[in-house]
Design a protein around this motif. Structure first.
Motif, PDB file in Angstrom:
ATOM      1  N   GLY A  82       0.811  -1.212   0.000  1.00 53.80           N
ATOM      2  CA  GLY A  82       0.000   0.000   0.000  1.00 53.80           C
ATOM      3  C   GLY A  82       0.842   1.258   0.000  1.00 53.80           C
ATOM      4  N   GLU A  83       1.882   1.271   0.817  1.00 54.73           N
ATOM      5  CA  GLU A  83       2.747   2.456   0.867  1.00 54.73           C
ATOM      6  C   GLU A  83       3.467   2.658  -0.460  1.00 54.73           C
ATOM      7  N   LEU A  84       3.905   1.570  -1.079  1.00 57.76           N
ATOM      8  CA  LEU A  84       4.576   1.690  -2.379  1.00 57.76           C
ATOM      9  C   LEU A  84       3.633   2.293  -3.411  1.00 57.76           C
ATOM     10  N   LYS A 105      -3.765   7.337  -7.118  1.00 57.47           N
ATOM     11  CA  LYS A 105      -4.750   8.380  -6.818  1.00 57.47           C
ATOM     12  C   LYS A 105      -5.397   8.173  -5.460  1.00 57.47           C
ATOM     13  N   ARG A 106      -5.716   6.920  -5.130  1.00 60.44           N
ATOM     14  CA  ARG A 106      -6.347   6.617  -3.849  1.00 60.44           C
ATOM     15  C   ARG A 106      -6.140   5.139  -3.548  1.00 60.44           C
ATOM     16  N   VAL A 107      -5.623   4.835  -2.373  1.00 55.82           N
ATOM     17  CA  VAL A 107      -5.410   3.449  -1.954  1.00 55.82           C
ATOM     18  C   VAL A 107      -6.253   3.201  -0.704  1.00 55.82           C
ATOM     19  N   ILE A 108      -7.090   2.164  -0.769  1.00 58.37           N
ATOM     20  CA  ILE A 108      -7.982   1.818   0.331  1.00 58.37           C
ATOM     21  C   ILE A 108      -7.621   0.420   0.816  1.00 58.37           C
ATOM     22  N   GLY A 109      -7.407   0.270   2.112  1.00 57.68           N
ATOM     23  CA  GLY A 109      -7.059  -1.025   2.679  1.00 57.68           C
ATOM     24  C   GLY A 109      -8.145  -1.529   3.607  1.00 57.68           C
ATOM     25  N   GLU A 132      -2.823   4.394   8.058  1.00 59.88           N
ATOM     26  CA  GLU A 132      -3.291   5.762   7.814  1.00 59.88           C
ATOM     27  C   GLU A 132      -2.112   6.723   7.713  1.00 59.88           C
ATOM     28  N   ASP A 133      -1.123   6.519   8.565  1.00 62.46           N
ATOM     29  CA  ASP A 133       0.064   7.368   8.537  1.00 62.46           C
ATOM     30  C   ASP A 133       0.842   7.216   7.232  1.00 62.46           C
ATOM     31  N   ARG A 134       0.704   6.087   6.589  1.00 67.76           N
ATOM     32  CA  ARG A 134       1.388   5.839   5.315  1.00 67.76           C
ATOM     33  C   ARG A 134       0.606   6.403   4.129  1.00 67.76           C
ATOM     34  N   GLY A 135      -0.574   6.956   4.384  1.00 68.84           N
ATOM     35  CA  GLY A 135      -1.389   7.522   3.318  1.00 68.84           C
ATOM     36  C   GLY A 135      -2.419   6.573   2.749  1.00 68.84           C
ATOM     37  N   ILE A 136      -2.689   5.462   3.460  1.00 69.16           N
ATOM     38  CA  ILE A 136      -3.656   4.472   3.009  1.00 69.16           C
ATOM     39  C   ILE A 136      -4.963   4.673   3.779  1.00 69.16           C
ATOM     40  N   GLU A 137      -6.056   4.886   3.078  1.00 72.04           N
ATOM     41  CA  GLU A 137      -7.358   4.939   3.741  1.00 72.04           C
ATOM     42  C   GLU A 137      -7.725   3.537   4.221  1.00 72.04           C
TER      43      GLU A 137
END
Length: 323
Positions: free
Chosen positions: A33-35, A42-46, A60-65
């Motif tokens: 996800g971070e990669l 554009k948007r990564v959802i986990g 979340e801190d890595r930018g993953i919703e």
């Protein structure tokens, strides 16, 4: 493991919509996800159960919703957002022996449900090389067209998942790629770490499964970022691992040399092992960036520094399929 190469950046730039990772809190999900985020997605959802709240905050801190959901709950999949690109990474391995019903539900039932829910998406389904019969250690390993002969219920459930997912995809016309992964390694987890921990503790290294494939998790993540073009109908299946057949004895000796410890061994190398030939993927996407010499050097340094591990041995030595 999360620094994008130019090839990864180009591949991710071509993805024109949201990316959904099912089972994001597993061993590979956070770094994948971070990669994707760092490569410009554009948007990564986990999606995960997130039994540990700290792991959700880390993502979340890595930018993953993140979305908290139990994917075996009948209401979970319908409630998830649509996404044109989906990674099916949810599965169950460790603790599968003794908890067989959950293993079959996660590994066999769920993949078909994911295909049904995301029938109009491109789906990369990360399965396991354990589906193959053991291959001769004198060869290059099993290819995608070789005979499968899964040993034990974990491997059987993985093959079951592949079959029902492919059936559902063929019926619905869904673009699906099945990626059979052979043991991705990083500093906190993997066969090289397992072997290194035995050497560092001056415990004998089991040679019964005497040969293995390895791929650095950063390289595996990079290939996954570039795998959506493989999605097709009918389903395409590809092995993912390093090209070399590696000797467990040699891995132990390389780490021992770096640690100044003479490794000891037990058992003898069998003439067969769980091995995969990933030429189909590597001939298309290129060779891994990180080789076994670099991996053993990093792992030895990590052990010397007392680095944290995930505390999950791969149990690669098992020839019975029990994990």
């Amino acid at each position: 493991m999360t620094t994008p190469t130019p090839d990864v950046e180009v591949a991710v730039r071509d993805l024109d919509g949201d990316i959904l990772i099912l089972g994001v809190a597993g061993k590979m999900g956070p770094t994948l996800g971070e990669l994707l985020v760092r490569a410009g997605a554009k948007r990564v959802i986990g999606v995960s159960r997130f039994s540990d709240p700290a792991s959700r905050q880390d993502l979340e801190d890595r930018g993953i919703e993140t979305i908290k959901a139990d994917l075996l709950d009948e209401a979970a999949l319908p409630d998830l957002p649509d996404a044109p690109y989906v990674y099916q990474m949810a599965g169950h391995k460790f603790g599968s022996t003794g908890n067989e019903p959950l293993t079959w539900a996660m590994n066999t039932l769920l993949p078909a449900q994911v295909v049904s829910r995301y029938r109009d998406s491109k789906i990369v389904y990360v399965s396991s090389g354990n589906v193959y019969k053991f291959a001769s250690t004198d060869g290059r390993g099993a290819t995608e067209t070789d005979e499968v002969e899964p040993i034990g219920e974990y491997a059987q459930s993985r093959l079951g998942g592949e079959r029902v997912a492919a059936h559902m995809a063929d019926r619905l016309g869904t673009d699906l790629a099945i990626i059979r992964l052979f043991y991705a390694t990083e500093l906190r987890y993997g066969i090289v770490l397992d072997v290194g921990q035995k050497v560092a503790a001056e415990e004998p290294v089991d040679l019964t499964m005497g040969y293995v494939n390895q791929i650095w998790q950063g390289d595996a993540n990079g290939y996954l970022c570039r795998s959506f073009p493989f999605c097709s109908s009918p389903t395409k299946t590809l092995n993912m691992t390093g090209r070399e057949v590696l000797s467990v004895r040699s891995i132990a000796e390389a780490i021992g040399d770096k640690l100044g410890i003479e490794p000891t061994f037990m058992g003898e190398e069998a003439p067969t092992a769980l091995l995969g030939d990933a030429s189909g993927m590597l001939d298309t996407l290129g060779e891994p960036h990180i080789g076994i010499d670099q991996i053993t050097t990093w792992v030895a340094g990590w052990l010397e520094a007392g680095g944290r591990t995930l505390g999950k041995p791969t149990k690669f030595e098992s020839r019975t399929g029990k994990f």
